[in-house]
Design a protein around this motif. Structure first.
Motif, PDB file in Angstrom:
ATOM      1  N   SER A   1       0.824  -1.207   0.000  1.00  0.00           N
ATOM      2  CA  SER A   1       0.000   0.000   0.000  1.00  0.00           C
ATOM      3  C   SER A   1       0.858   1.257   0.000  1.00  0.00           C
ATOM      4  O   SER A   1       0.520   2.254  -0.647  1.00  0.00           O
ATOM      5  CB  SER A   1      -0.933  -0.005   1.218  1.00  0.00           C
ATOM      6  N   VAL A   2       1.960   1.198   0.712  1.00  0.00           N
ATOM      7  CA  VAL A   2       2.867   2.353   0.774  1.00  0.00           C
ATOM      8  C   VAL A   2       3.606   2.540  -0.552  1.00  0.00           C
ATOM      9  O   VAL A   2       3.717   3.647  -1.071  1.00  0.00           O
ATOM     10  CB  VAL A   2       3.869   2.181   1.932  1.00  0.00           C
ATOM     11  N   ILE A   3       4.083   1.434  -1.122  1.00  0.00           N
ATOM     12  CA  ILE A   3       4.915   1.524  -2.329  1.00  0.00           C
ATOM     13  C   ILE A   3       4.070   1.770  -3.580  1.00  0.00           C
ATOM     14  O   ILE A   3       4.368   2.665  -4.373  1.00  0.00           O
ATOM     15  CB  ILE A   3       5.743   0.235  -2.509  1.00  0.00           C
ATOM     16  N   PHE A   4       3.009   0.980  -3.762  1.00  0.00           N
ATOM     17  CA  PHE A   4       2.265   1.017  -5.017  1.00  0.00           C
ATOM     18  C   PHE A   4       1.026   1.909  -4.968  1.00  0.00           C
ATOM     19  O   PHE A   4       0.629   2.460  -5.989  1.00  0.00           O
ATOM     20  CB  PHE A   4       1.846  -0.403  -5.408  1.00  0.00           C
ATOM     21  N   LEU A   5       0.396   2.029  -3.795  1.00  0.00           N
ATOM     22  CA  LEU A   5      -0.798   2.857  -3.681  1.00  0.00           C
ATOM     23  C   LEU A   5      -0.514   4.220  -3.063  1.00  0.00           C
ATOM     24  O   LEU A   5      -1.421   5.038  -2.909  1.00  0.00           O
ATOM     25  CB  LEU A   5      -1.867   2.131  -2.854  1.00  0.00           C
ATOM     26  N   LYS A   6       0.746   4.429  -2.663  1.00  0.00           N
ATOM     27  CA  LYS A   6       1.194   5.715  -2.119  1.00  0.00           C
ATOM     28  C   LYS A   6       0.424   6.124  -0.870  1.00  0.00           C
ATOM     29  O   LYS A   6       0.141   7.303  -0.653  1.00  0.00           O
ATOM     30  CB  LYS A   6       1.077   6.826  -3.174  1.00  0.00           C
ATOM     31  N   GLU A   7       0.048   5.140  -0.048  1.00  0.00           N
ATOM     32  CA  GLU A   7      -0.615   5.470   1.215  1.00  0.00           C
ATOM     33  C   GLU A   7       0.385   6.076   2.180  1.00  0.00           C
ATOM     34  O   GLU A   7       1.555   5.696   2.205  1.00  0.00           O
ATOM     35  CB  GLU A   7      -1.238   4.215   1.842  1.00  0.00           C
ATOM     36  N   ARG A   8      -0.094   7.006   2.982  1.00  0.00           N
ATOM     37  CA  ARG A   8       0.772   7.652   3.958  1.00  0.00           C
ATOM     38  C   ARG A   8       1.033   6.724   5.133  1.00  0.00           C
ATOM     39  O   ARG A   8       0.151   6.025   5.601  1.00  0.00           O
ATOM     40  CB  ARG A   8       0.123   8.944   4.468  1.00  0.00           C
ATOM     41  N   VAL A   9       2.260   6.713   5.573  1.00  0.00           N
ATOM     42  CA  VAL A   9       2.627   5.919   6.746  1.00  0.00           C
ATOM     43  C   VAL A   9       2.524   6.809   7.974  1.00  0.00           C
ATOM     44  O   VAL A   9       3.169   7.849   8.048  1.00  0.00           O
ATOM     45  CB  VAL A   9       4.060   5.370   6.624  1.00  0.00           C
ATOM     46  N   THR A  10       1.699   6.415   8.921  1.00  0.00           N
ATOM     47  CA  THR A  10       1.574   7.153  10.179  1.00  0.00           C
ATOM     48  C   THR A  10       1.932   6.222  11.323  1.00  0.00           C
ATOM     49  O   THR A  10       1.825   4.989  11.213  1.00  0.00           O
ATOM     50  CB  THR A  10       0.138   7.686  10.372  1.00  0.00           C
ATOM     51  N   ASP A  11       2.347   6.811  12.418  1.00  0.00           N
ATOM     52  CA  ASP A  11       2.716   6.005  13.585  1.00  0.00           C
ATOM     53  C   ASP A  11       1.540   5.176  14.083  1.00  0.00           C
ATOM     54  O   ASP A  11       1.686   4.002  14.443  1.00  0.00           O
ATOM     55  CB  ASP A  11       3.235   6.915  14.708  1.00  0.00           C
ATOM     56  N   LEU A  12       0.332   5.787  14.095  1.00  0.00           N
ATOM     57  CA  LEU A  12      -0.838   5.073  14.589  1.00  0.00           C
ATOM     58  C   LEU A  12      -1.259   3.947  13.654  1.00  0.00           C
ATOM     59  O   LEU A  12      -1.705   2.885  14.098  1.00  0.00           O
ATOM     60  CB  LEU A  12      -1.998   6.050  14.779  1.00  0.00           C
ATOM     61  N   LYS A  13      -1.125   4.139  12.354  1.00  0.00           N
ATOM     62  CA  LYS A  13      -1.463   3.075  11.410  1.00  0.00           C
ATOM     63  C   LYS A  13      -0.502   1.901  11.577  1.00  0.00           C
ATOM     64  O   LYS A  13      -0.916   0.743  11.571  1.00  0.00           O
ATOM     65  CB  LYS A  13      -1.414   3.611   9.979  1.00  0.00           C
ATOM     66  N   LEU A  14       0.781   2.211  11.721  1.00  0.00           N
ATOM     67  CA  LEU A  14       1.774   1.156  11.941  1.00  0.00           C
ATOM     68  C   LEU A  14       1.545   0.468  13.273  1.00  0.00           C
ATOM     69  O   LEU A  14       1.617  -0.769  13.374  1.00  0.00           O
ATOM     70  CB  LEU A  14       3.180   1.761  11.893  1.00  0.00           C
ATOM     71  N   LEU A  15       1.216   1.243  14.302  1.00  0.00           N
ATOM     72  CA  LEU A  15       0.988   0.686  15.635  1.00  0.00           C
ATOM     73  C   LEU A  15      -0.236  -0.216  15.646  1.00  0.00           C
ATOM     74  O   LEU A  15      -0.192  -1.340  16.180  1.00  0.00           O
ATOM     75  CB  LEU A  15       0.805   1.822  16.650  1.00  0.00           C
ATOM     76  N   SER A  16      -1.345   0.233  15.050  1.00  0.00           N
ATOM     77  CA  SER A  16      -2.569  -0.560  15.068  1.00  0.00           C
ATOM     78  C   SER A  16      -2.406  -1.852  14.278  1.00  0.00           C
ATOM     79  O   SER A  16      -2.914  -2.905  14.679  1.00  0.00           O
ATOM     80  CB  SER A  16      -3.731   0.260  14.499  1.00  0.00           C
ATOM     81  N   THR A  17      -1.684  -1.797  13.149  1.00  0.00           N
ATOM     82  CA  THR A  17      -1.426  -3.015  12.371  1.00  0.00           C
ATOM     83  C   THR A  17      -0.591  -3.996  13.173  1.00  0.00           C
ATOM     84  O   THR A  17      -0.869  -5.207  13.195  1.00  0.00           O
ATOM     85  CB  THR A  17      -0.709  -2.666  11.055  1.00  0.00           C
ATOM     86  N   THR A  18       0.427  -3.488  13.852  1.00  0.00           N
ATOM     87  CA  THR A  18       1.282  -4.344  14.672  1.00  0.00           C
ATOM     88  C   THR A  18       0.497  -4.976  15.813  1.00  0.00           C
ATOM     89  O   THR A  18       0.672  -6.164  16.131  1.00  0.00           O
ATOM     90  CB  THR A  18       2.456  -3.532  15.243  1.00  0.00           C
ATOM     91  N   ILE A  19      -0.389  -4.194  16.440  1.00  0.00           N
ATOM     92  CA  ILE A  19      -1.205  -4.712  17.534  1.00  0.00           C
ATOM     93  C   ILE A  19      -2.064  -5.879  17.054  1.00  0.00           C
ATOM     94  O   ILE A  19      -2.167  -6.915  17.731  1.00  0.00           O
ATOM     95  CB  ILE A  19      -2.091  -3.593  18.119  1.00  0.00           C
ATOM     96  N   CYS A  20      -2.675  -5.751  15.877  1.00  0.00           N
ATOM     97  CA  CYS A  20      -3.507  -6.830  15.344  1.00  0.00           C
ATOM     98  C   CYS A  20      -2.691  -8.089  15.088  1.00  0.00           C
ATOM     99  O   CYS A  20      -3.131  -9.209  15.396  1.00  0.00           O
ATOM    100  CB  CYS A  20      -4.191  -6.370  14.051  1.00  0.00           C
ATOM    101  N   VAL A  21      -1.507  -7.922  14.514  1.00  0.00           N
ATOM    102  CA  VAL A  21      -0.648  -9.079  14.230  1.00  0.00           C
ATOM    103  C   VAL A  21      -0.229  -9.762  15.523  1.00  0.00           C
ATOM    104  O   VAL A  21      -0.232 -10.996  15.630  1.00  0.00           O
ATOM    105  CB  VAL A  21       0.587  -8.647  13.413  1.00  0.00           C
TER     106      VAL A  21
END
Length: 400
Positions: free
Chosen positions: A158-178
């Motif tokens: 999503s970051v590389i091909f869809l150019k989505e912005r990387v935010t600390d909260l998005k990274l944190l929430s994804t990590t929490i789910c994993v």
């Protein structure tokens, strides 16, 4: 009256009240949450039906079951075609290819979409078949843990091909789910005894198959969002899913003969209760596939990927209430962690925090410390006519 005042309107000085844009964002948030909920319900129901077919009735034919269930996608395309023909006849329009393209993909080349459908069919078939086949060769703990590689790959894609912005909260929430999924997987099976070399070899084979499934899943979701970026029409989604179903029917039927001839999977068409459950599973998977693909276009691949993770705690709840699976505090903890991660991602990390009218401007600013570019209170320039939002391909568009 300005549609986007810098401060929310007030009623008799009592505080902020609803604005027109607030309702739009509430409906968008509700739509995304409903799609996520439907994905979870369909996924859990289809999994339970499939598990009953394989475990209770002993019908372990992953290739045929994947082929049979994926082929049901063609019914979506047939329904869309019928709706197009009926609508055209009602409006007395001549049915042509150009008219069909304008009613579905608009600026996209219909020929290009038709040519790409087989590739997407391969991605989707491999994602489902490799996982089903791999789970039978490894343990559930490994399968659930490794399967989360798809979430990481979707995030990176999503970051590389869809150019989505990387935010600390998005990274944190994804990590929490994993992390929550890993806790559930650890609760499902703890390896305590030594394993024979043949079992280790078989487990490694299963792990590699699951890894292949995660790669195919990520490739499908990212490519799908990129192809249909800017085409938020349901007819386009319906038509493309129908083409995927047709491609599945045409491409993978020889595999039934090859698998049977080599002895990898003896072909045996189901009958009786097994056939009924298989049709039910196919319909449930059809609902899952449809809501997932619509969600990818309306929300984002990463959002829907996080939504599918929520199927794990729901599945755990169903097993406990309906099938007398004993409680396990580690699984309960993992389910809670996954739920927290999804709520964080769906409401804040996705920048979908609705400007609730009972909050003051300062309270909203404290809740969203970065410029969300959505609600009037956090937009850098309140004189703009409409707030920009991120499209699925990372570009910006105006809210209409």
């Amino acid at each position: 009256m300005d549609d986007a005042p810098s401060e929310p309107a007030t009623a008799n000085g009592a505080g902020p009240v609803w604005q027109k844009k607030d309702a739009k964002w509430v409906w968008l948030l509700i739509t995304k949450l409903v799609l996520a909920g439907l994905v979870v319900v369909f996924m859990v129901s289809a999994t339970e039906a499939t598990n009953r077919i394989q475990v209770h009735y002993g019908y372990t034919k992953p290739y045929f079951m994947t082929y049979f269930c994926t082929s049901f996608l063609i019914f979506i395309g047939l329904g869309q075609t019928a709706a197009f023909i009926i609508t055209s006849l009602m409006h007395k329009k001549k049915i042509t290819r150009d008219l069909f393209q304008q009613s579905t993909f608009k600026t996209h080349s219909l020929l290009k979409v038709v040519m790409l459908a087989p590739l997407f069919s391969v991605f989707w078939f491999l994602a489902n078949y490799l996982f089903s086949y791999g789970v039978g060769k490894t343990n559930s703990a490994s399968a659930l843990s490794i399967e989360q590689l798809a979430t990481v790959l979707v995030f990176i894609g999503s970051v590389i091909f869809l150019k989505e912005r990387v935010t600390d909260l998005k990274l944190l929430s994804t990590t929490i789910c994993v992390v929550g999924v890993v806790l559930i997987a650890c609760a499902d099976e703890l390896v305590t005894d030594s394993v024979a070399p043949t079992a280790i070899s078989q487990s490694l084979e299963g792990d590699l198959l699951v890894i292949g499934s995660t790669v195919a899943t990520a490739a499908y979701m990212i490519s799908y969002a990129r192809l249909l970026s800017g085409v938020c029409l349901l007819p386009a989604v319906n038509t493309f899913l129908g083409l995927i179903g047709l491609s599945n029917i045409l491409l993978f039927w020889p595999g039934l003969l090859i698998w049977d001839a080599t002895g990898w999977e003896t072909f045996e068409f189901p009958s009786g209760e097994v056939l009924g459950l298989l049709i039910l599973s196919a319909l449930l998977q059809l609902g899952y596939n449809y809501t997932l693909n619509v969600g990818i276009v309306i929300a984002s691949p990463l959002y829907m990927r996080i939504a599918t993770i929520c199927a794990l705690p729901v599945s755990f709840l169903v097993d406990t209430l309906l099938f007398d699976v004993p409680f396990n505090w580690l699984r309960i903890t993992g389910a809670g962690v996954v739920s927290i991660g999804f709520v964080l991602f769906a409401t804040i990390a996705e920048r979908m925090l609705v400007p609730w009218p009972w909050l003051s401007s300062q309270a909203k600013a404290n809740l969203v410390p970065w410029p969300c570019n959505i609600c009037p209170n956090h937009r850098p320039d309140s004189s703009e006519s409409e707030p920009p939002i991120n499209d699925v391909d990372g570009s910006t568009r105006l809210l209409s």
